[in-house]
Write an enzyme that holds these catalytic residues in place. Structure first.
Site, mmCIF file in Angstrom:
data_model
loop_
_atom_site.group_PDB
_atom_site.id
_atom_site.type_symbol
_atom_site.label_atom_id
_atom_site.label_comp_id
_atom_site.label_asym_id
_atom_site.label_seq_id
_atom_site.Cartn_x
_atom_site.Cartn_y
_atom_site.Cartn_z
ATOM 1 N N GLY A 14 9.781 -10.495 -4.350
ATOM 2 C CA GLY A 14 11.073 -9.962 -4.769
ATOM 3 C C GLY A 14 11.104 -9.567 -6.233
ATOM 4 C CB THR B 274 13.542 2.097 -7.177
ATOM 5 O OG1 THR B 274 12.372 1.841 -6.401
ATOM 6 C CG2 THR B 274 14.067 3.482 -6.838
ATOM 7 C CD GLU C 215 18.503 -12.763 -6.605
ATOM 8 O OE1 GLU C 215 19.440 -13.525 -6.807
ATOM 9 O OE2 GLU C 215 17.786 -12.812 -5.591
ATOM 10 C CD GLN D 286 16.820 -3.740 -8.102
ATOM 11 O OE1 GLN D 286 17.887 -3.343 -8.562
ATOM 12 N NE2 GLN D 286 16.758 -4.776 -7.298
ATOM 13 N N PRO E 31 7.447 2.278 -8.276
ATOM 14 C CG PRO E 31 5.502 3.157 -9.208
ATOM 15 C CD PRO E 31 6.288 3.089 -7.937
ATOM 16 N NE ARG F 211 -0.002 -1.611 -3.376
ATOM 17 C CZ ARG F 211 -0.353 -0.749 -2.431
ATOM 18 N NH1 ARG F 211 -0.340 -1.116 -1.175
ATOM 19 N NH2 ARG F 211 -0.734 0.470 -2.770
ATOM 20 C CB ILE F 212 5.244 -2.371 -8.040
ATOM 21 C CG1 ILE F 212 5.300 -3.596 -8.958
ATOM 22 C CG2 ILE F 212 6.433 -1.441 -8.278
ATOM 23 C CD1 ILE F 212 6.503 -4.499 -8.772
#
Lengths: 765, 169
Positions: A729, A662, A732, A666, A660, A656-657
């Protein structure tokens, strides 16, 4: 589900075991209002008006400025050190060398203790030994920065050099050594992969090389330090406040509680902002001088005294049946390290989880150089490992005459490929299909060099992105509920630009049934609860689990306060949840009492609940990874070899985000760093001297505006039932897969396969 | 010199850069030091409306000039429209390169309004330059961002100056 009059359900206690069958109530959209909203950054106005203070922007009366003098040889002893001219220079208060530095313990190496934060275990300015080219050998303190900088140039040093290993080839020839990956095995095998490769219908077997990379955060590392007796206070720029505080205490031999680190804002981190020599040197010099000290590294200092991502040489061999089923995946090789760091660049991480195969042989070893300690940089292992693996799959698809997406879909695993753990909300196939449609993959001409627009050759490429779900033990949170219904939540966590504070404010509002303006999230201070490193893309989950644990404790405390007259009387903690600024029964939300009423009636001004997150059992019980399907279009000049990325799509599957807005930033940030990895970034160490050659932002080329296209993003937004809020996450993963997608697009455009990064024009001419 | 409309006097070391004068002597730490070598653009300020790299400017050379920093961009009605646009378009993450980007964009829009061409300008003789995305991307390439907020930054600048080049500069 039972809901309130306006259709929402109370948020009950989160599960006690994240590996178990019951998900976090916040994975359920019916229980959330703020999660999923594109809330602007809370600190936005302060940042655009220049009011945020970074580590080098705190001034104290009597503060001195520091400058470093650094070695110009890679290894040996200091035989002469003449600091007399520097000491006599105007404004100089102290020149500190190994001769007069206070005695200090070496940095506790990362992983040697849960709180250890050093990426370099050498003694700091304790003896006459030189271990790398650029090692600090003296610190000058002066009344102004100009005075300190000048005086540092007056220090004269003589050396007795010793033979040093400064070239990769020599280091490899000396023999590579087995290593670990964050304490886990550096080698994974299933079956006899070499035999399966030999027997396979079709195979590829190639070597890929990636250079050193520097984080190149725009804020150079800096600290402002003060001693008060034997108490140390540091304004730092760090991704690990609690680790750094504990480690500095060990170095100076003082109790942990006497070190206080404040780092609410970082000017970028990407893995590079941890505990390095500069904080230790500043604190030691400040102690000697008896005055506050500001140390702000020059850009050259950043390149030479803070670790970078290590270079790698990777063999990837894949054997397949004629219809494209993987018989063998071999991903082996070595990365560079120093004896003081002994840290691998774990490039086998993507091969462990992305594809099914009958046999596996994965292993990373290290080659030792006399160099600055290397360290983690955005998506350690994944960024460079996915380049090699995903290029090899593209090469295999060419040999098979198969579409590279179809080849990947054919090898989608049904469980974690090597150890068989069950998959948790893995929806990579969906991401591939949605991405291919949105990007227009069906318009790709599979024949290399076939699409041309004047001098420009045009190609499309794709690659899978992946990053493991991480949640380290030890995160804790303290919730303070006030009588007026506001809540403060405190966690020793970090916001280096990811939007942590904003996203967590949304999560906390939903968890506690409050509005975001009623929530204050405090972070970036070592005196706050718990141990959370801004690493591994883990903060959303780690903080989320800590707040969930504290919420469970809060509900229990609130129920102890309610009397018989309360609508909540007689209920147990697991029968209630937060809703509309108060507590409600899970099966009957009309049984509700506000936090304010509960505290009021109990005569309490506030209620404090603190808890440590449940141990991360989901990590060992489930296969949890973020995924993505990366799509790229490039134009390559047939005249100059210049590569332009003209279109990019990330189709992401990260649970789940939470926010949206930020989250998109990323993902884009990772992808843009991946453009640099693919095309321009190469930190060069001189083979003869081990010295960083291009220690400036003019010579280390990160992407600029003209290098960056509009980056399109979509995501599955399917909650992971074993992650807090269902969110894995996102920080990255963007850099993973991107390098290969670009390299594969360059191949499709030109027919040239470049296996050593970066793909500079000379490699295409 | 005047800084953000206020007269300032300072006795400075002749080695002191304009950047260090602003940050250390005047306490205006909104202007950032990213490389101190003219490579990153974080220290960009406006000198008489022109964007300059304050790390490569000696403070003593700017006596009598009008300097505008990020702290001086806001007007009496609140933040500069570009500052608001950076928030609306998420044109930053860590915020460290942001002050330089903001000052640079204001100066850049004024250059475009004066018809100064760039590498990507097709018509070098035009009186005015239309700030499309390619013009913005080229003209802002001296300001580095490592968090990767490039799309948001360009969108914010385009939104602010789409009405016409330099109108709000």
């Amino acid at each position: 589900m039972t809901t309130s009059a306006h259709g929402r359900a109370p948020v009950g206690p989160a599960p006690e075991n994240w590996a178990g069958p019951v998900p976090d109530p916040l994975t359920d959209p019916a229980r959330t209002r703020r999660i999923g909203e594109p809330m602007p950054r809370l600190e936005g106005l302060a940042k655009v008006t220049g009011r945020i203070k970074f580590a080098a922007e705190h001034a104290y009366p009597g503060m001195l400025y520091a400058a470093l003098a650094c070695s110009t040889i890679p290894k040996g002893r200091i035989t002469a050190l003449d600091v007399a001219d520097a000491e006599r220079a105007p404004g100089v208060v102290l020149v500190m060398t190994h001769r007069n530095a206070p005695r200090m313990n070496p940095m506790p190496g990362f992983g040697s203790d849960p709180k250890a934060g050093g990426f370099d275990t050498l003694p700091v300015l304790q003896d006459d030994r030189v271990h790398w080219n650029g090692q600090p050998i003296a610190v000058v303190l002066a009344e102004t920065q100009e005075q300190a900088d000048h005086a540092a140039t007056l220090i004269r040093v003589g050396y007795a050099p010793e033979p040093a290993v400064t070239s990769w080839e020599e280091a490899v020839a000396n023999g590579t050594a087995p290593t670990t990956i964050y304490g886990g095995p550096g080698r994974r095998e299933l079956g006899d992969a070499e035999a399966a490769l030999r027997a396979a219908d079709v195979s590829v077997d190639e070597v890929y090389r990636t250079p050193y990379h520097n984080h190149a955060a725009i804020e150079p590392h800096a600290a402002t330090v003060l001693w008060d007796g034997d108490e140390l206070f540091v304004h730092d720029t760090t991704q690990m406040v609690a680790h750094s505080a504990w480690s500095l205490a060990k170095i100076f031999g003082i109790p942990e509680e006497r070190v206080h680190i404040s780092a609410p804002y970082l000017g970028g981190g990407f893995g590079g902002k941890g505990l390095w020599w500069y904080q230790v040197l500043a604190a030691a010099a400040s102690r000697l001088a008896g005055r506050p000290v500001r140390i702000a590294l020059t850009r050259e200092n950043v390149f030479r005294t803070v670790g970078s991502r290590a270079r790698t040489e990777q063999r990837v061999a894949i054997g397949a049946t004629a219809d494209g089923r993987f018989e063998a995946i071999i991903h082996t090789g070595a990365s560079a390290t120093s004896r003081s760091a002994d840290l691998s660049e774990p490039f086998i991480l993507p091969a462990q989880c992305t594809y099914a195969a009958r046999t596996f042989k994965l292993g990373v070893e290290v080659a030792y150089l006399d160099m600055m300690a290397n360290t983690s940089m955005r998506a350690p292992g994944g960024a460079v490992g996915s380049f090699a693996l995903e290029c090899a799959i593209d090469e295999l698809a060419v040999k098979l005459g198969m579409d590279p997406i179809e080849l990947r879909l054919r090898n989608e695993p049904r469980q974690e490929p090597i150890d068989g753990r069950p998959l948790s909300a893995r929806n990579l196939v969906r991401a591939w299909r949605a991405g291919a449609e949105r990007f227009g993959w069906d318009r790709r001409n599979p024949t290399p060099g076939a699409v041309r627009d004047g001098e420009w050759l045009i190609g499309m490429g794709c690659a899978a992105a992946t990053h493991p779900y991480v949640r380290s033990p030890g995160a804790a949170a303290r919730i303070t509920l006030h009588r007026d219904g506001r809540a403060e939540v405190e966690v020793a966590a970090h916001d280096m630009g990811m939007g942590t504070a904003t996203a967590q404010t949304q999560v906390i509002a939903d968890r506690l049934g409050l509005e975001p303006h009623q929530v204050t999230f405090r972070f970036g201070d070592s005196r706050l609860p718990g141990l959370v490193m801004a690493g591994g893309s883990q903060q959303t989950a780690a903080i989320g689990a800590a707040v969930a644990a504290a919420h469970r404790e809060l509900l229990a405390q609130l129920l102890k306060l309610v009397g018989d007259g309360s609508p909540l009387g007689g209920l147990e903690p697991d029968q209630v949840g937060s809703l509309d600024g108060g507590v409600a029964a899970l099966d009957d939300p009309s049984r509700h009492e506000s936090y304010a009423d509960i505290l009021d009636r109990a005569g309490r001004d506030r209620l404090v609940a603190e808890a440590v997150a449940q141990p991360p059992e989901e990590l060992t019980a489930r296969s949890m990874h973020s995924f993505g399907a990366m799509f790229c279009e490039v134009r390559v000049s047939s005249v100059t070899g210049e590569v332009r990325v003209t279109r990019f799509l990330g189709s992401m599957d990260c649970g789940r985000i939470v926010n949206p807005r930020t989250a998109a930033s990323q993902f884009r940030g990772g992808i843009i760093m991946g453009i640099g990895l693919a095309l321009t970034e190469e930190l060069v160490l001189d083979d003869r001297t081990g010295r960083v050659v291009n220690a400036s932002l003019a010579d280390y080329h990160i992407p600029v505006h003209l290098d960056v296209p509009e980056i399109d993003l979509i995501w599955t937004d399917i909650p992971d039932p074993h992650a807090p809020m269902g969110a894995r996450g996102i920080g990255e993963i963007g850099i993973t897969g991107t390098g290969a997608a670009i390299a594969n697009a360059v191949y499709n455009a030109t027919g040239r396969r470049v296996r050593d990064l970066p793909i500079t024009p000379d490699k295409l001419l | 010199m005047r800084v953000n409309g206020a007269e300032v006097e300072a006795a400075v070391d002749p080695r002191t850069s304009l950047l260090d004068l602003l940050r250390e002597t005047l306490g205006l730490s909104g202007t950032k030091k990213g490389c101190d070598q003219g490579a990153c653009g974080a220290c960009t300020v406006l000198a008489d409306g022109e964007r300059i790299l304050s790390c490569l400017a000696l403070a003593v050379q700017y006596a009598g000039r009008e300097i505008t920093t990020v702290e001086g961009l806001a007007g009496p009605d609140g933040p500069h429209p570009l500052q608001r646009a950076f928030i609306d378009h998420d044109g930053f993450q860590c915020g460290y390169c942001t002050p330089g980007h903001l000052c640079s964009a204001v100066g850049m829009a004024a250059e475009a309004a004066r018809g100064v061409p760039s590498y990507v300008t097709a018509d070098l003789t035009a009186d005015r330059v239309v700030l499309d995305r390619d013009e913005i991307r080229e003209r802002m390439s001296g300001n580095l961002c490592r968090c990767g907020a490039h799309n948001g930054i360009v969108a914010a600048i385009a939104a602010t100056y789409a009405a016409g080049p330099g109108e709000r500069a």
